[in-house]
Design a protein around this motif. Structure first.
Motif, PDB file in Angstrom:
ATOM      1  N   ILE A   1      -0.115  -0.606  -3.106  1.00  0.00           N
ATOM      2  CA  ILE A   1       1.236  -0.923  -2.640  1.00  0.00           C
ATOM      3  C   ILE A   1       1.417  -2.431  -2.788  1.00  0.00           C
ATOM      4  N   ASP A   2       2.284  -2.835  -3.692  1.00  0.00           N
ATOM      5  CA  ASP A   2       2.468  -4.257  -3.998  1.00  0.00           C
ATOM      6  C   ASP A   2       3.598  -4.829  -3.148  1.00  0.00           C
ATOM      7  N   ARG A   3       3.241  -5.454  -2.044  1.00  0.00           N
ATOM      8  CA  ARG A   3       4.220  -6.085  -1.171  1.00  0.00           C
ATOM      9  C   ARG A   3       4.569  -7.489  -1.642  1.00  0.00           C
ATOM     10  N   ARG A   4       4.083  -7.877  -2.804  1.00  0.00           N
ATOM     11  CA  ARG A   4       4.515  -9.150  -3.383  1.00  0.00           C
ATOM     12  C   ARG A   4       5.818  -8.947  -4.132  1.00  0.00           C
ATOM     13  N   LYS A   5       5.937  -7.812  -4.825  1.00  0.00           N
ATOM     14  CA  LYS A   5       7.149  -7.509  -5.573  1.00  0.00           C
ATOM     15  C   LYS A   5       8.271  -7.040  -4.650  1.00  0.00           C
ATOM     16  N   GLU A   6       7.892  -6.346  -3.583  1.00  0.00           N
ATOM     17  CA  GLU A   6       8.869  -5.841  -2.625  1.00  0.00           C
ATOM     18  C   GLU A   6       8.447  -6.259  -1.223  1.00  0.00           C
ATOM     19  N   PRO A   7       8.666  -7.540  -0.864  1.00  0.00           N
ATOM     20  CA  PRO A   7       8.271  -8.006   0.470  1.00  0.00           C
ATOM     21  C   PRO A   7       9.012  -7.256   1.567  1.00  0.00           C
ATOM     22  N   GLN A   8       8.349  -7.073   2.706  1.00  0.00           N
ATOM     23  CA  GLN A   8       8.995  -6.455   3.857  1.00  0.00           C
ATOM     24  C   GLN A   8       9.213  -7.525   4.914  1.00  0.00           C
ATOM     25  N   HIS A   9      10.495  -7.900   5.084  1.00  0.00           N
ATOM     26  CA  HIS A   9      10.870  -8.932   6.055  1.00  0.00           C
ATOM     27  C   HIS A   9      10.050 -10.206   5.832  1.00  0.00           C
ATOM     28  N   GLY A  10       9.798 -10.524   4.561  1.00  0.00           N
ATOM     29  CA  GLY A  10       9.075 -11.739   4.203  1.00  0.00           C
ATOM     30  C   GLY A  10       7.588 -11.547   4.001  1.00  0.00           C
ATOM     31  N   TYR A  11       7.043 -10.427   4.442  1.00  0.00           N
ATOM     32  CA  TYR A  11       5.599 -10.174   4.349  1.00  0.00           C
ATOM     33  C   TYR A  11       5.216  -9.843   2.917  1.00  0.00           C
ATOM     34  N   ARG A  12       4.178 -10.517   2.409  1.00  0.00           N
ATOM     35  CA  ARG A  12       3.701 -10.312   1.043  1.00  0.00           C
ATOM     36  C   ARG A  12       2.189 -10.140   1.048  1.00  0.00           C
ATOM     37  N   ALA A  13       1.701  -9.167   0.299  1.00  0.00           N
ATOM     38  CA  ALA A  13       0.270  -8.922   0.149  1.00  0.00           C
ATOM     39  C   ALA A  13       0.101  -7.775  -0.825  1.00  0.00           C
ATOM     40  N   LEU A  14      -1.128  -7.497  -1.198  1.00  0.00           N
ATOM     41  CA  LEU A  14      -1.460  -6.271  -1.908  1.00  0.00           C
ATOM     42  C   LEU A  14      -2.165  -5.340  -0.933  1.00  0.00           C
ATOM     43  N   HIS A  15      -1.688  -4.109  -0.830  1.00  0.00           N
ATOM     44  CA  HIS A  15      -2.355  -3.102  -0.010  1.00  0.00           C
ATOM     45  C   HIS A  15      -2.968  -2.051  -0.925  1.00  0.00           C
ATOM     46  N   ILE A  16      -4.204  -1.720  -0.673  1.00  0.00           N
ATOM     47  CA  ILE A  16      -4.898  -0.674  -1.421  1.00  0.00           C
ATOM     48  C   ILE A  16      -5.294   0.400  -0.419  1.00  0.00           C
ATOM     49  N   VAL A  17      -4.722   1.577  -0.561  1.00  0.00           N
ATOM     50  CA  VAL A  17      -5.051   2.679   0.344  1.00  0.00           C
ATOM     51  C   VAL A  17      -6.100   3.540  -0.345  1.00  0.00           C
ATOM     52  N   VAL A  18      -7.278   3.629   0.281  1.00  0.00           N
ATOM     53  CA  VAL A  18      -8.355   4.450  -0.261  1.00  0.00           C
ATOM     54  C   VAL A  18      -8.556   5.654   0.664  1.00  0.00           C
ATOM     55  N   TYR A  19      -9.072   6.730   0.108  1.00  0.00           N
ATOM     56  CA  TYR A  19      -9.196   7.981   0.861  1.00  0.00           C
ATOM     57  C   TYR A  19     -10.648   8.441   0.860  1.00  0.00           C
ATOM     58  N   LEU A  20     -11.240   8.518   2.043  1.00  0.00           N
ATOM     59  CA  LEU A  20     -12.592   9.032   2.208  1.00  0.00           C
ATOM     60  C   LEU A  20     -12.511  10.351   2.969  1.00  0.00           C
ATOM     61  N   HIS A  21     -13.035  11.410   2.370  1.00  0.00           N
ATOM     62  CA  HIS A  21     -12.922  12.750   2.945  1.00  0.00           C
ATOM     63  C   HIS A  21     -11.471  13.081   3.297  1.00  0.00           C
ATOM     64  N   GLY A  22     -10.550  12.628   2.453  1.00  0.00           N
ATOM     65  CA  GLY A  22      -9.148  12.977   2.610  1.00  0.00           C
ATOM     66  C   GLY A  22      -8.385  12.142   3.605  1.00  0.00           C
ATOM     67  N   ARG A  23      -9.054  11.190   4.250  1.00  0.00           N
ATOM     68  CA  ARG A  23      -8.377  10.390   5.273  1.00  0.00           C
ATOM     69  C   ARG A  23      -8.314   8.928   4.820  1.00  0.00           C
ATOM     70  N   PRO A  24      -7.195   8.253   5.104  1.00  0.00           N
ATOM     71  CA  PRO A  24      -6.957   6.937   4.491  1.00  0.00           C
ATOM     72  C   PRO A  24      -7.575   5.764   5.238  1.00  0.00           C
ATOM     73  N   VAL A  25      -7.834   4.722   4.482  1.00  0.00           N
ATOM     74  CA  VAL A  25      -8.143   3.393   5.006  1.00  0.00           C
ATOM     75  C   VAL A  25      -7.289   2.416   4.207  1.00  0.00           C
ATOM     76  N   GLU A  26      -6.578   1.541   4.891  1.00  0.00           N
ATOM     77  CA  GLU A  26      -5.740   0.555   4.208  1.00  0.00           C
ATOM     78  C   GLU A  26      -6.493  -0.759   4.070  1.00  0.00           C
ATOM     79  N   ILE A  27      -6.650  -1.208   2.834  1.00  0.00           N
ATOM     80  CA  ILE A  27      -7.248  -2.511   2.554  1.00  0.00           C
ATOM     81  C   ILE A  27      -6.117  -3.493   2.272  1.00  0.00           C
ATOM     82  N   GLN A  28      -6.017  -4.522   3.088  1.00  0.00           N
ATOM     83  CA  GLN A  28      -5.022  -5.573   2.866  1.00  0.00           C
ATOM     84  C   GLN A  28      -5.703  -6.713   2.130  1.00  0.00           C
TER      85      GLN A  28
END
Length: 305
Positions: A141-168
């Motif tokens: 999820i590229d929050r640099r191209k589409e900032p949310q209320h000014g927030y910018r970062a790259l988010h990588i959502v990975v799935y272990l045993h079907g459940r997510p972890v968000e890497i900012q």
């Protein structure tokens, strides 16, 4: 994967988690059964955080082979607190607990250009695509191209045993901005994080605080321009390789010629950098906190979705 904790799949269903979310949003005190499920749910999330942190730590040598400055990467993990989860579920009633992908979160911060950030993201995605516990492809999820209320970062959502972890994954510029906004939320209320105005009983104080928020919002596109304009300066820290050339869509010889033209000392960039640093220091004083000391990655701080 040495050093990575054993991870066991959760023993509850998605429907059970949905019902837990309803109770978290509705009740201050959970029923005994819901409390047991909540504790297991959070324990499961913490296990995933530890597994992701372990994978990232073991991958440092590989990442540094392409992005040398990733050796300085700061890695921190957390699970959302019950209060943060309840607030989120009340604020967005259409969202269900199983769909909140940052209950388990890991934050990565380093002094990187956007090019280095992209390269590091590519390697992290590949690492977790091949993870033995992965059940889905990672999602970026590229929050640099589409900032949310000014927030910018790259988010990588990975799935272990079907459940997510968000890497900012944040550059230091993105992190400084986000930390100030998180500190505003801690001290003045969370409304500005979601685009709402500051609330305070004293109109003058409300206006003062809103001015700080407005200034922080104004800085975000300026930082975006600065980072985009200096992205290729990351070539100073990278060895010309097929990986870097592929990312930029050029040949290795063209990459070498491009890198040779990069200016190490650009006076305009240095001036803009000093101005941005001064603004951050001034804002920290107005908020009443040092964003580099406070605002550690905790359950109270969440990534924008």
């Amino acid at each position: 994967m040495s050093g990575v904790p054993v991870y066991l799949p959760a023993r509850y269903s998605a429907n059970a988690v949905k019902r837990l979310g309803v109770e978290l949003a509705r009740d201050e005190v959970l029923s005994p059964d819901a409390q047991v499920l909540y504790e297991e749910f959070i324990s499961d999330a913490q296990a995933r955080v530890m597994a992701v942190q372990g994978q990232l730590e073991s991958g440092r040598p590989l990442y540094a082979g392409v992005v040398p400055r990733s050796l300085s990467l700061e890695v921190a993990g957390r699970t959302k607190t019950r209060r943060t989860l309840s607030d989120k579920l009340r604020r967005t009633p259409g969202e269900k607990l199983p769909s909140i992908h940052d209950v388990a979160g890991v934050r990565l911060v380093a002094e990187l250009t956007l090019l280095e950030q992209d390269l590091l993201s590519d390697m992290i995605v590949q690492s977790f695509a091949n993870h033995p516990l992965a059940t889905r492809k990672p999602k970026v999820i590229d929050r640099r191209k589409e900032p949310q209320h000014g927030y910018r970062a790259l988010h990588i959502v990975v799935y272990l045993h079907g459940r997510p972890v968000e890497i900012q994954l944040r550059t230091t510029w993105q992190h400084s901005w986000a930390q100030l906004m998180e500190l505003i939320g801690d001290r003045w209320g969370r409304e500005p994080r979601y685009g709402f105005r500051v609330i305070h009983s004293d109109p003058l104080e409300a206006a003062r605080r809103q001015k700080v928020v407005d200034l922080l919002q104004m800085i975000s596109p300026l930082l975006q321009s600065l980072e985009e304009g200096t992205s290729l300066m990351g070539l100073i820290h990278l060895k010309p390789s097929a990986v870097v050339a592929s990312r930029l869509g050029v040949s290795v010889p063209d990459l070498q010629r491009l890198a040779a033209r990069i200016q190490v000392n650009d006076q305009e960039v240095e001036t803009l950098t000093q101005q941005a640093q001064a603004l951050f220091s001034e804002l920290g004083e107005l908020i009443g906190a040092d964003p580099h000391v406070e605002g550690a990655y905790s359950g109270e701080s969440e990534g924008r979705q």
